[in-house]
Design an enzyme around this catalytic site. Structure first.
Site, PDB file in Angstrom:
ATOM      1  N   ARG A 154       0.836  -1.200   0.000  1.00 57.27           N
ATOM      2  CA  ARG A 154       0.000   0.000   0.000  1.00 57.27           C
ATOM      3  C   ARG A 154       0.872   1.251   0.000  1.00 57.27           C
ATOM      4  NH1 ARG A 154      -4.771  -2.644   2.287  1.00 57.27           N
ATOM      5  NH2 ARG A 154      -6.577  -1.306   2.266  1.00 57.27           N
ATOM      6  N   ARG A 187     -18.198  -3.997   8.811  1.00 58.89           N
ATOM      7  CA  ARG A 187     -16.883  -3.703   9.392  1.00 58.89           C
ATOM      8  C   ARG A 187     -16.879  -2.303   9.986  1.00 58.89           C
ATOM      9  NH1 ARG A 187     -12.484  -5.129   4.887  1.00 58.89           N
ATOM     10  NH2 ARG A 187     -11.709  -3.141   5.629  1.00 58.89           N
TER      11      ARG A 187
END
Ligand code: AMP
Length: 213
Positions: free
Chosen positions: A88, A156
């Protein structure tokens, strides 16, 4: 075959990663899943990273790189692997390349911002298995329940709208550098995939790209 799958949160990475891993018989390794497993275990790393995830912030490179470094040495990676959510950052990309493990493909899913928000807000997960549904595009057979176990689906915590916006900002900050990094790597096949269509159309596009070897 070793594949890196890039894409902002909500671009369908998790869903595509699972399908690619099944189709090509390789292991799917998701940093998000590994981090969440550590949080569940309530170990030292888990406690450290819990707050970062809740707030949509990136976990420090060193922690994530160590987790991935350990994971890809496991036996099930001999046939190859697919990395979902890693790298990332440019540092993470450099870490993988310093391991001298040949990466065959880098695929990046591209989806417009508004569609990403819509997708993430509809996402529901079966925590135990990692199965992902979407109330708009890929609903479970019975509302709120996992198809296989009938257990309750959850949202989530980091899929809440304000946190999602923060995660997207963080992604964008790093995406440009990653893009530059992989564009310069001559030996890696780097493809951008239009991720706007449905799951099966995207699968088809990915299959075409992977056949072009
Ligand atoms: P994901 O399930 O891929 O959306 O990841 C959920 C969260 O885990 C992210 O918002 C980050 O907080 C953390 N995370 C996942 N992968 C990485 C990574 N490669 N580097 C740093 N943090 C990560």
């Amino acid at each position: 075959m070793r594949i890196i799958l890039l894409g902002a949160p909500g671009t369908g990475k998790g869903t595509q990663a699972k399908l690619i891993a099944e189709n090509y018989n390789i292991s799917k390794i998701s940093t998000g899943d590994i981090l969440r497993e550590n949080i569940q275990k309530k170990n030292i790393i888990g406690k450290k990273i819990n707050n970062l995830l809740k707030n949509g912030e990136l976990v420090p490179n060193k922690i994530v790189c160590n987790l991935i470094g350990e994971r890809i040495q496991k036996k099930d990676c001999i046939n190859g692997f697919l990395l979902d959510g890693f790298p990332r950052t440019q540092e993470q990309a450099e870490y993988i390349s310093n391991l001298k493990i040949k990466i065959d493909y880098v695929l990046e899913l591209i989806v417009p911002y508004e569609l990403i928000l819509k997708r993430i807000c509809g996402r529901r997960v079966h925590t135990a298995s990692g199965r992902i549904y979407n109330i708009n595009y890929n609903p479970p057979k019975e509302e709120g329940k996992d198809d296989l176990t009938q257990e309750k689906l959850t949202i989530r915590e980091d899929d809440k709208i304000e946190i999602v916006k923060k995660r997207l900002e963080t992604y964008e900050e790093n995406a440009y550098l990653l893009n530059q990094y992989y564009s310069k790597q001559k030996k890696i096949n780097y493809f951008k995939i239009d991720g706007k269509q449905d799951i099966w159309n995207i699968q088809e596009k990915i299959a075409m790209v992977l056949k072009k070897r």
